[in-house]
Scaffold this active site. Structure first.
Site, mmCIF file in Angstrom:
data_model
loop_
_atom_site.group_PDB
_atom_site.id
_atom_site.type_symbol
_atom_site.label_atom_id
_atom_site.label_comp_id
_atom_site.label_asym_id
_atom_site.label_seq_id
_atom_site.Cartn_x
_atom_site.Cartn_y
_atom_site.Cartn_z
ATOM 1 N N ASP A 58 0.931 -1.131 0.050
ATOM 2 C CA ASP A 58 0.006 -0.033 -0.002
ATOM 3 C C ASP A 58 0.826 1.219 0.081
ATOM 4 O OD1 ASP A 58 -2.261 -1.571 -0.063
ATOM 5 O OD2 ASP A 58 -2.766 -1.271 2.039
ATOM 6 N N GLU B 200 2.688 2.393 6.344
ATOM 7 C CA GLU B 200 2.543 0.976 6.900
ATOM 8 C C GLU B 200 3.057 0.082 5.676
ATOM 9 O OE1 GLU B 200 1.964 -0.493 9.799
ATOM 10 O OE2 GLU B 200 2.050 1.602 10.730
ATOM 11 N N TYR C 84 -7.187 4.743 -2.849
ATOM 12 C CA TYR C 84 -6.707 4.411 -1.568
ATOM 13 C C TYR C 84 -7.380 5.155 -0.361
ATOM 14 C CZ TYR C 84 -3.633 2.406 2.285
ATOM 15 O OH TYR C 84 -2.987 1.778 3.112
#
Length: 918
Positions: free
Chosen positions: A80, A84, A304
């Site tokens: 992603d 993270e 996203y």
């Protein structure tokens, strides 16, 4: 062949279709390793070395990746596009390098795409880059900080405030917000005020609603009309008088559209309009992002969803404007809009949440989506479309009206209204409204709290005369600020710069999971446990729950991600001051802590009685001083300082149903024997008692079950509760008694016959008190016919994970699913798995630590080796208890001294260090 790593299986399947046979796409299923939940995972003394652990599931995935790389030309890390995701790619590469699974000629690329569409993915593959090391450093700093705060503060809490579970860097600040709001509500004092409204009529009979705003040229403030007598006198003075329009002011205004969604604004509006929790919103958005099946093709519907940026790429803006022009006309798209985030510490590199293809309208995809998915997509689509639409044109009108009262005073009325001249973006979307936070202060005007600005006014002209149809005087009371909802708490955290988009949902979940807050009617209500923790932290670690300090730390993390600050420098500065604060209270006694909490929580736990008496004076003995008491097993309660001479106890706070103290000792009536039935209150809440204690004999008592208000409990109902358990009757066919009672799981009936028991749960307390034999027999027959087992006749617990043989003692170690949640078992010793820990990822080391802690705290059965050392009389030689000789007792040398027991008990919280969670 090229190996592509993504985070989820759904993404892997979709992307494989787009890329074809030359690529192998593998899902990492999120993070592949993490810091073990035990002491020493971060070592400040070793330059903040971090020791990571790969769980068994991830080990399997890493083997799959390593095997695929044996024949691969390129490794593409496509996790992603946030901090993270960058960290996951870094972890994977670190593990592969440690395993030497990468060939010298294998290229490694990092790509990031904002949407799961073929176009976005192919475009990303054309622009590969290296792993962003500063972004990884910012992740490492955050993980280290959260770990160090949690694993340092939590043991301090266990020792100084038994019953508390944990403290965390962000969670504690969020909890403070909730507790501070509750304190505001409790401190709020309601003021009465009155308003005067007039329903007037024009010459044409059209209605005009107006409100009194001035008397003799002096503008009225909100609380100026304080009582009914004053309001009634004004009303009488206005009835039948001549009302005249003194002036009219018209003002053209524009309402601009809202920017497209960020993570926080999506969570807020989904909460307001759809009733979704933050966690639920993110789960649904994740599914829309990863892709849903539309006509046989997996399509990612939104970009996203973890972002704090509000900008949209120019190409997408163009598509949105095309949709607006086609649907509503070119007058709805005057110019392209650009947005800039107002959120503190926003990362502008991320795009806002929007549909991947705005031409894919909600109505066209609704039949392919689940109900909640369709609702959230509709919200995202409308917000994105409206963000590029024209503003709404509104004409606001204010008419000032004069009237001479019968009392000779000049009164000023005002009528407000507005006309929507052009709807603009309102044709598509209007943002939901938060609760207004009204902090009313005497002598200050307050914004209008009605919708008068939205009223439509008839045509008026200066000099027009109006007649009164109705004059009303209405009573009002000022309201305290509302409790936070998840939406308003997220909004406040974002304003303060606390937390990040990816952390909001998990922060809420932790607060609820720790029993620090509960959710009532979608409002966050602090539990007593949460208020105690915050009071402790504010008393002894004030700096670390300050909003500015936490926000400044977030800013430093952003500077690290921008390569403007070294992350270990930040850790060193933080750790030096933090450990100094911890060291200052290491010698503090629990009694000192409780007294500090008594002072801080005084208004909450010892409310003013209003009669001038000491709120901390014991109501039972009349001389003892009430104080907070802590029980590791039962939590906090209020007790008398004269204990054990006075055994008065009560719950920490009073119930919403009334003051439990006022009810304590209330006589409800006398039974046929003349014994008083009284209402009492204890540490576990109100209960009923028959008579008083006589020597060692305890009086009959009954707790008051949920659903019955202690304040309205009558004598007849009290006698019924004291009669429980009651015998309903004998089973007519099988014999044996049927009994109704209250248990730990609520009301029930039980039929006992020939040593077997059949339990049936009842729906309400009224059923226990009134159920007859016929219905009881029917319910028991239905229970048996349905083949269901009562909760007391359970099947063997389900095995969640078999960890293998115990490394030192042998014997199987298993993770089982119990009625109260997952637990570890070995040799008849059971240890609960912490809520925050996924039982499927539990390791043998963690299991052994949990089991050892359980044994150290006196739980479970001793091993055979330890039992062998204990002298044991043979069965034949064992005397009756009454005549048991002293020699048969356990030798004094084997008994654990009281001091040793106390030391073991004191040391137990320290052993829990291995279980702490930030």
């Amino acid at each position: 062949m090229n190996v592509v790593i993504v985070e989820s299986a759904a993404k892997a399947k979709t992307i494989n279709k787009y890329l074809g046979s030359g690529y192998k796409v593998i899902a990492s299923y999120g993070h592949v390793r993490d810091l073990p939940a035990k002491d020493g995972s971060v070592e400040p003394e070793q330059d903040f070395a971090m020791h990571w652990e790969v769980d068994p599931k991830s080990q399997k995935i890493m083997r799959e990746i390593a095997d695929a790389l044996k024949k691969a030309d390129k490794l593409i890390l496509a996790t992603d596009p946030d901090r993270e995701g960058e960290a996951i790619s870094w972890h994977i590469l670190q593990i592969l390098n440690q395993k030497k699974a990468l060939n010298k000629n294998t290229e490694v690329e990092r790509v990031a795409f904002n949407a799961i569409t073929k176009q976005s993915i192919l475009a990303a593959l054309k622009e590969p880059r290296k792993i962003d090391e500063p972004l990884v450093d910012a992740y490492l700093a955050r993980r280290a900080l959260d770990y160090l705060v949690g694993f340092t503060l939590s043991p301090v809490l266990w020792r100084k405030l038994p019953g508390s579970r944990s403290a965390g860097r962000v969670q504690s600040v969020a909890l403070r917000l909730v507790c501070d709001r509750e304190a505001e509500i409790e401190a709020f004092r309601t003021d009465e005020y009155w308003t005067i409204e007039a329903l007037l009529s024009t010459a044409k009979g059209e209605d005009v609603r107006s409100r009194l705003v001035a008397i003799d040229g002096t503008t009225l403030k909100k609380l100026d009309i304080k009582d009914e007598a004053t309001a009634t006198a004004i009303r009488q003075a206005l009835i039948g008088q001549n009302f005249r329009v003194a002036s009219i002011e018209k003002k053209a205004t524009k309402r601009n559209p809202f920017p497209p969604f960020t993570t926080s604004t999506l969570q807020m509006d989904a909460s307001r309009k759809l009733g979704f929790s933050a966690k639920q919103t993110m789960q649904i958005a994740q599914r829309l992002y990863e892709g849903v099946d539309i006509g046989g093709e997996t399509v990612g519907l939104i970009t996203y969803m973890r972002t704090d940026g509000v900008q949209i790429v120019p190409e997408a803006v163009g598509h949105i404007r095309d949709v607006i022009s086609a649907e509503f006309g070119k007058n709805y798209t005057p110019f392209a809009r650009e947005y800039k985030s107002k959120a503190k510490n926003a990362q502008e590199a991320h795009e806002a949440i929007r549909p991947t293809d705005p031409r894919r309208k909600p109505d066209q995809v609704r039949r392919y989506l689940e109900k909640d998915q369709a609702a959230l997509y509709d919200l995202i689509w409308k917000r994105a479309i409206s963000s590029q639409m024209a503003p709404a044109d509104i004409e606001q009108t204010a008419a000032e009206i004069e009237v001479k009262g019968a009392d000779g005073k000049a009164y000023g009325m005002r009528a407000n209204g507005s006309v929507l001249l052009f709807d603009g973006f309102l044709k598509v979307y209007e943002e939901g409204r938060d609760d207004r936070v009204l902090t009313i202060q005497k002598g200050k005007d307050d914004p209008s709290d009605d919708d008068s600005d939205n009223r439509r006014l008839p045509a008026l002209a200066v000099g027009d005369h109006l007649k009164d149809k109705e004059i009303s005087a209405d009573q009002h009371f000022t309201q305290p600020p509302p409790r936070f909802s998840e939406a308003t708490l997220v909004k406040r955290m974002e304003e303060l710069g606390i937390g990040r988009p990816s952390t909001y949902a998990s922060t809420m979940a932790v607060l609820v999971d720790r029993d620090y807050v509960r959710i009532e009617k979608k409002r966050l209500v602090p539990e007593d446990k949460g208020r105690l923790v915050i009071a402790f932290l504010e008393s002894f670690f004030k700096k670390y729950v300050e909003f500015d300090f936490t926000a400044e730390l977030e800013e430093k993390l952003d500077l690290i991600s921008n390569d403007e600050l070294a992350y270990k420098d930040v850790l060193r500065d933080f750790w030096r001051d933090f450990m100094a604060a911890v060291g200052e209270i290491k010698d503090l006694r629990v009694g000192d802590v409780l007294e500090a909490l008594n002072e801080m929580l005084g208004p909450h736990v010892f409310p003013d009685k209003g009669d001038g008496s000491d709120p901390r004076l014991c109501p039972k003995c009349g001389s003892g001083r009430l104080s907070l008491k802590i029980s590791g097993k039962y939590g906090a309660f209020i007790g008398c300082g004269n204990y054990p001479e006075c055994n008065y106890t009560r719950q920490l706070t009073q119930s919403a149903d009334g003051d439990a103290n006022a009810l304590d000792g209330k006589i409800l009536g006398y039974n046929d024997d003349g014994v008083a039935v009284t209402l009492r209150t204890g540490r576990f809440g109100p209960y009923i008692q028959l008579g008083e204690a006589a020597g060692d004999e305890k009086p009959k008592r009954s707790s008051i079950p949920k659903g019955i208000d202690a304040a309205t409990l009558d004598f007849e109902k009290a006698l019924q509760l004291l009669s429980l358990p009651r015998e309903v009757g004998a089973h007519p066919d099988e014999g044996g008694a049927i009994t109704a009672g209250l248990g730990r799981f609520g009301p029930f009936i039980v039929h006992e016959n020939a040593g077997t028991k059949t339990y049936v749960n009842l729906e309400s307390i009224e059923d226990v008190l009134t159920i007859g034999l016929n219905r009881a027999v029917t319910l028991i027959a239905e229970k048996r016919a349905g083949g269901g087992k009562s909760r007391f006749q359970r099947n063997a617990p389900k095995v969640l994970k078999d960890l293998g043989a115990h490394p030192s003692e042998g014997g199987a170690v298993q993770v089982l699913e119990g009625r109260y949640g997952p637990y570890v078992t070995h040799n008849k010793v059971n240890a609960t798995v912490p809520r925050a820990k996924d039982p499927a990822s539990l390791t043998m080391d963690e299991a052994v630590s949990l089991l050892a802690e359980r044994v150290a705290n006196g739980g479970g059965k001793k091993s055979k080796s330890s039992r062998a050392a204990k002298p044991k009389a043979t069965k034949a030689a064992k005397p009756e208890k009454a005549a048991k000789p002293a020699a048969a007792k356990k030798p004094a040398a084997e008994k654990k001294p009281a001091a040793a027991k106390k030391a073991a008990k004191t040391a137990a919280p320290a052993k829990k260090l291995a279980r702490a969670k930030a």
